[in-house]
Design a protein around this motif. Structure first.
Motif, PDB file in Angstrom:
ATOM      1  N   ARG A 244       5.429   2.269   4.139  1.00 15.18           N
ATOM      2  CA  ARG A 244       4.422   2.946   4.866  1.00 15.18           C
ATOM      3  C   ARG A 244       3.253   2.536   5.720  1.00 15.18           C
ATOM      4  O   ARG A 244       3.523   1.241   5.773  1.00 15.18           O
ATOM      5  N   MET A 245       2.952   2.959   6.772  1.00 19.60           N
ATOM      6  CA  MET A 245       2.521   2.764   7.684  1.00 19.60           C
ATOM      7  C   MET A 245       0.598   2.283   7.341  1.00 19.60           C
ATOM      8  O   MET A 245      -0.047   2.866   6.566  1.00 19.60           O
ATOM      9  N   PRO A 246       0.322   1.007   7.420  1.00 15.67           N
ATOM     10  CA  PRO A 246      -1.297   1.443   6.647  1.00 15.67           C
ATOM     11  C   PRO A 246      -2.015   2.648   7.663  1.00 15.67           C
ATOM     12  O   PRO A 246      -1.959   2.648   8.682  1.00 15.67           O
ATOM     13  N   TYR A 247      -2.995   2.710   6.457  1.00 13.61           N
ATOM     14  CA  TYR A 247      -3.929   3.935   6.988  1.00 13.61           C
ATOM     15  C   TYR A 247      -5.277   4.024   8.463  1.00 13.61           C
ATOM     16  O   TYR A 247      -4.545   4.514   8.827  1.00 13.61           O
ATOM     17  N   ALA A 248      -4.989   2.459   8.890  1.00 10.22           N
ATOM     18  CA  ALA A 248      -5.989   2.712  10.175  1.00 10.22           C
ATOM     19  C   ALA A 248      -4.787   2.140  11.360  1.00 10.22           C
ATOM     20  O   ALA A 248      -5.276   2.561  12.021  1.00 10.22           O
ATOM     21  N   LEU A 249      -3.106   2.437  10.847  1.00 13.91           N
ATOM     22  CA  LEU A 249      -2.923   2.633  12.133  1.00 13.91           C
ATOM     23  C   LEU A 249      -1.943   3.912  12.015  1.00 13.91           C
ATOM     24  O   LEU A 249      -1.189   4.175  12.582  1.00 13.91           O
ATOM     25  N   ASP A 250      -1.297   4.681  11.018  1.00 18.50           N
ATOM     26  CA  ASP A 250      -1.086   6.181  10.498  1.00 18.50           C
ATOM     27  C   ASP A 250      -1.504   6.756  11.763  1.00 18.50           C
ATOM     28  O   ASP A 250      -2.494   7.163  12.333  1.00 18.50           O
ATOM     29  N   TYR A 251      -0.699   7.933  11.293  1.00 19.35           N
ATOM     30  CA  TYR A 251      -0.672   9.271  12.124  1.00 19.35           C
ATOM     31  C   TYR A 251      -2.474   9.746  11.091  1.00 19.35           C
ATOM     32  O   TYR A 251      -2.619   9.964  10.225  1.00 19.35           O
ATOM     33  N   PRO A 252      -3.523   9.775  12.188  1.00 19.02           N
ATOM     34  CA  PRO A 252      -4.888   9.734  11.699  1.00 19.02           C
ATOM     35  C   PRO A 252      -4.949  11.085  11.232  1.00 19.02           C
ATOM     36  O   PRO A 252      -6.635  11.634  11.009  1.00 19.02           O
ATOM     37  N   TYR A 253      -4.752  12.634  11.068  1.00 15.51           N
ATOM     38  CA  TYR A 253      -4.805  13.980  10.970  1.00 15.51           C
ATOM     39  C   TYR A 253      -4.169  14.303   9.706  1.00 15.51           C
ATOM     40  O   TYR A 253      -3.547  13.990   9.465  1.00 15.51           O
TER      41      TYR A 253
END
Length: 457
Positions: A244-253
């Motif tokens: 998984r992508m890190p939360y801070a660099l993931d799709y934010p919506y």
């Protein structure tokens, strides 16, 4: 005339005799401690209240220390910031967000910074994918288990996905620095293998899974993932692993029915034709945070002043503000409880000395020295403080963890580290109090002579 003044003493002598007097004098060197314990046992209810009030202040101090040590800035930072500095041009609404704000010119400015240690970029494009039977079954099971909790939009998206048999794909390109920050399920893969071509990384079902310890897979290592590119080309990739992508660099919506597929940045640019990134992430050299902050403001934001800048400096300040309110509340509670505890101790010792003036005078007449009487009173104070310390340790070991996790420790970046170190460090201070207050009251009492104390009673 002297006999008239010391009539109570004479009565004591007649009752016990001169032999008792000599016996008391002989054993006073060891009896003062036992007498202190006896006095405490006679007033155990009052003593318990004093111990409890002092213990509460010690517990609060200990809880504040555990709170400060329990909040982990690294966990807080890792969740909201994947690097020391991040830039993007996203907003609160996906419809007004710019997913392509980090241009090649901005990337060059970041890469050329003398203060950076590593730079990383995340690229984004929304695609769609025809679901294989196995993938369809995973989502069908998700719907059966969770559809009753879905809102109308989620149900609508699932019905659309099911009817078209095509699922939304969050296609993300990553550079090596971001690749190193991925959250893997199972054994991580190497960047060299990943960038060699023909590979993708897929996410796993962490949102709808029933067993959080073992989330379901959308694809497993070695599976084939087919994707139709926007240029009409159909490409097949081998799944290299799950991450998984890190939360801070993931799709934010917020999104409901989708997959995340990760490819190397060069592959992303090749199949989409898009060379602008969604995120820029910068880790800086140690001690160069302030210089990098000025550099980004002066150079990068000059290129695009609409961009958002998130820095470790701002986050540290925010974290300190978060903790500061607990410092203030805790300090106030400690001050109030300590004042109450000390005043209870002071009043108890003062009342004890005042009510026992005659008793102490008689003990002095039968052989106890002032030094021994003072030792007895100090021993009583020591018993109060020692009892308070033991009570505080018991309360901390039995109640502190539950108290903190249910109140101050509800934040995800808090974990309890049980400690009694503050109580131990407070002991010398309390020992001074246990010594000073009895001594003060004893000196105050001794302003009257032994005869005056006996007669005045």
């Amino acid at each position: 005339r002297m006999v008239e003044y010391v009539t109570p003493v004479e009565a004591l002598r007649m009752a016990d005799g001169e032999q008792t007097r000599r016996k008391v004098k002989k054993n006073t060197s060891v009896s003062w401690w036992g007498m202190a314990v006896g006095n405490m046992l006679r007033n155990w209810k009052k003593g318990l209240i004093v111990m409890l009030s002092v213990a509460l202040s010690m517990v609060v101090v200990d809880c504040i220390v555990m709170m400060v040590e329990g909040y982990d800035f690294d966990t807080y930072k890792k969740t909201f910031l994947a690097a020391d500095f991040q830039i993007d041009q996203l907003s609160g609404d996906a419809r007004s967000a710019n997913f392509y704000a980090v241009t090649p010119a901005i990337r060059k400015l970041l890469d050329d910074s003398p203060y950076k240690k590593d730079t990383g970029y995340v690229y984004y494009m929304q695609e769609s994918h025809e679901m294989e039977p196995e993938l369809y079954q995973v989502w069908e099971d998700n719907a059966k288990n969770h559809e009753q909790d879905w809102n109308d939009y989620e149900k609508e998206m699932w019905n659309k996905t099911k009817s078209e048999n095509r699922i939304k794909v969050h296609l993300m390109g990553v550079s090596e620095t971001v690749f190193d920050k991925l959250e893997w399920r199972g054994t991580p893969c190497s960047w060299e293998d990943f960038k060699s071509g023909g590979y993708v990384i897929t996410d796993f079902n962490a949102k709808y899974t029933v067993n959080l310890e073992n989330p379901e897979s959308y694809y497993r290592k070695g599976d084939v993932f087919s994707m139709e590119c926007r240029n009409g080309e159909k490409k097949e990739y081998e799944v290299l692993g799950e991450a998984r992508m890190p939360y801070a660099l993931d799709y934010p919506y917020a999104d409901s029915i989708y997959l995340t597929v990760i490819v190397p940045e060069e592959e992303f640019i090749s199949i989409t034709g898009e060379n602008r990134a969604m995120y820029g992430a910068v880790d800086v050299k140690k001690g160069k945070e302030k210089e990098m902050h000025r550099y980004i403001k002066d150079m990068v934001l000059e290129e695009n002043d609409m961009m958002n800048l998130f820095s470790v400096l701002d986050m540290e300040e925010s974290f300190e503000r978060y903790l500061r309110k607990y410092y203030v509340i805790g300090a106030f509670l400690v001050a109030v409880l300590t004042f109450i505890g000390v005043m209870n101790f002071f009043n108890t010792m003062a009342a004890s000395v005042l009510s026992r003036k005659k008793e102490l005078a008689l003990l002095e007449t039968v052989g106890m020295t002032k030094r021994q009487l003072l030792k007895m009173l100090i021993a009583e104070g020591g018993i109060y403080i020692g009892g308070a310390f033991v009570l505080a340790i018991v309360l901390i070991c039995t109640c502190a963890e539950q108290l903190l996790t249910r109140t101050l420790g509800t934040a995800f970046f808090f974990s309890v580290h049980l400690t009694v170190r503050p109580c131990i460090l407070l002991l010398p201070v309390l020992a001074v109090v246990a010594y000073a207050i009895p001594k003060h009251e004893f000196k105050k009492m001794n302003r009257e002579s032994v005869v005056e104390r006996i007669r005045n009673e």
